[in-house]
Design a protein around this motif. Structure first.
Motif: not given
Length: 315
Positions: A109-112, A222-223, A229-240, A274-275
């Motif tokens: 679900f989360t990756l698409p 997803l993290c 994918l080289g997109e960890q910071e975006r993943a953190r932001a979008e999950l937040s 996320f801290a």
């Protein structure tokens, strides 16, 4: 769950995603699944009908057959005995089994959503899994999906108009990003709810803790994919943003509400954990994240504890 519970092998070299939307895939989510399968040895996803032979377990069996839940837990009990040299407590083995189901399946679900801005609307009957000691295989049968108005499938023969009832191969167009995030929470929550109910007696946890465990697995999955994918910071932001707690209610419009928080992003636990960056850290987070639940791995080995264990980070 402990970091070791889903620890991957050697990290492959990966290209960075461009963020471009893949036009008109043959099945919603297929480009994301294919991409992830090519980046990691621990998870393989194929678009195919669910299987039952050769060690495959249809996800629907977990809700329909208590013995299927116990068989899945037994797999983790054997792994725990081999790793720690002593039997896991039955409820701990059940918690491990639940995590190791939700962690990969939530990525369907989360990756698409993350890569394509599409949310597959999957049921338990659309998914099957096969567990190996260090990897998981999934089959998924995607058909219906939610998407934004600018998606190539929206407004075409393969899409649908807002509010149209979805059918096989149809897109349910939602108006904006907030509505797409709500569709993701709803679709994933509906998929997981019967599985958590089935695991509850074995894990000896109530609904609130079970959903906290599921939230941890969704975030960690997803993290992990975002890092590949080289997109960890975006993943953190979008999950937040996806799991952000609600704003305080307005006492003027809700008499007696005071400043109680609005409903959380139900059914998931609010907050991705996320801290915030520590002062003087140059923006680096003080912790990877603080988990919403405890995996109880310390009952098998007190030294094997998550860095974000709530027993440590939330004192």
């Amino acid at each position: 769950m402990t970091a070791s519970s889903t620890r991957p092998g050697p990290r492959p070299r990966v290209p960075r995603t461009t963020g471009a939307r893949t036009p008109a895939p043959t099945a919603p989510g297929a480009p994301s699944y294919h991409r992830l399968s090519g980046l990691t040895p621990v998870l393989t996803v194929r678009c195919a009908p669910p299987r039952r032979d050769g060690g495959w377990l249809p996800a629907a069996d977990l809700a329909a057959r208590p013995e299927a839940v116990r068989e899945l837990i037994a797999h983790d009990a054997r792994q725990g005995l081999a790793r720690y040299g002593q039997p896991l407590r039955p409820d701990v083995a059940a918690g491990f089994g639940l995590h190791r189901f939700v962690w990969p399946v939530s990525l369907l679900f989360t990756l698409p959503w993350f890569l394509e801005r599409r949310v597959p609307l999957l049921g338990l009957g659309d998914v099957a899994l096969r567990r190996h000691p260090d990897a998981v295989e999934l089959t998924v049968r995607p058909a219906e999906f939610a998407c934004l108005p600018d998606d190539p499938a929206a407004g075409t023969a393969a899409g649908s108009k807002p509010g149209m009832a979805a059918g096989p191969g149809w897109a349910r167009t939602v108006p904006d990003e907030a509505a797409l995030a709500a569709a993701l929470r709803s679709a994933l929550g509906s998929f997981l709810a019967p599985v958590l109910t089935a695991f509850g007696p074995e894990a000896r946890r109530g609904p609130r803790v079970l959903w906290a465990m599921a939230t941890d697995a969704v975030v960690e999955g997803l993290c992990y994919a975002g890092g590949l994918l080289g997109e960890q910071e975006r993943a953190r932001a979008e999950l937040s943003a996806l799991l952000a707690p609600g704003e305080p209610l307005d006492p003027a419009r809700t008499p007696g509400a005071g400043d109680r928080p609005a409903p959380a992003p139900a059914p998931f636990t609010p907050g991705a954990g996320f801290a915030p960056p520590a002062p003087g850290s140059g923006g680096a987070p003080a912790l990877e994240r603080s988990r919403a639940s405890c995996c109880l791995v310390y009952t098998a080995d007190p030294k094997d504890m998550c860095g974000g264990c709530p027993r440590v980070t939330r004192r």
